[in-house]
Design a protein around this motif. Sequence first.
Motif: not given
Length: 346
Positions: A16, A40, A70, A95, A97, A139, A180-181, A183, A223
């Motif tokens: 991450a 990352y 990111q 990416n 955030n 993310k 798509y990450t 959390h 995540n």
Amino acid sequence: MEKYISNIKTPKISIAPMVDKSHRHFRYFCRIMNKEALLYSEMVTAQAIINGDLDRILYFREDEGSVALQIAASNPEDAYKAVKLAEKYNYSEINLNCGCPSDRVSGNLMGAALMSDKNLVYEILSAMKEATSKPITIKHRIGIDGTGVIDNKNNKIIMSGYEDLLDFLETVSKAQPDRYTVHARSAILKGLSPKDNREIPPLDYDIVYKLKQDFSYLNIEINGGFKSLESIEDALTKVDGVMIGRAAYEDCYLLANLNKINNKNKSTESISRGEVIKKYIPYVIEELEKGSNVHALAAPLQSLFQGQKGSKKFKQLLSSSNVKPETLIEILNNILEVMPPDILWN
């Protein structure tokens, strides 16, 4: 939901983006132990890229391997400019955030606070896609509490639960992000610190697994809270990838053991802790000669013997009072001499 099938290669494991952790020394150290994981950068604001020293902010060594950049952005114009400027650096993907709960970020309508405006997220992702041919990913959290997705027509907050996560993604998916990450925690933007937001909101893996089950064509990485080989292997039966956060620096040797996931049908031996140190020493010498911060160079090593015999002695040797530019190499060579051989080389 927009049906877009990305050709992006999703690694089973990624490390991450972590503020003050995912710097280039940490990434190089991680790469010694694991050749397959996607690494990352730390989160970088679009404004920092637009107005800052690009080489200082974005430079990374080719031997770091596959690295994702990111960014945090609050409007599509800045996002477009930042991605354009980052083009000359060889990041494998970029990416957005939408998960950081920090006041400094969310207070400027970046990070997790962006989930309160799904249309803005769509516009930012679309601008990023327009600016580059590289994969663009996102993310985000499973939701936010305290602000929420705004229903402008009825002037109310509507973000909570699976249906409202789908409502967010229904709009965002039109920008066709490549991954798509997710959390698997909500972010509480008022009343909790970033640290508390990593621990207090309960994990809900099932909501992420349901998302992948209902929309199998989406490229979904999970995540949140993964700290063991067993938990990661289980998650990989349900989603495309697993992102590891704190475990990567709290028990960094886990990364060496994760090679077994990428080599299921092979007899895979993890690199030994001693070999990790030996491979890191030339890098440290080179970076010290460049004037790199000695404590930043020592920091990735701190948990290498976590839970092992001799870990207390190891931490004493690497204590901040001992670590100096003129002593670090001597300390690392001393570690190779004094640590228990069965732990060091097996």
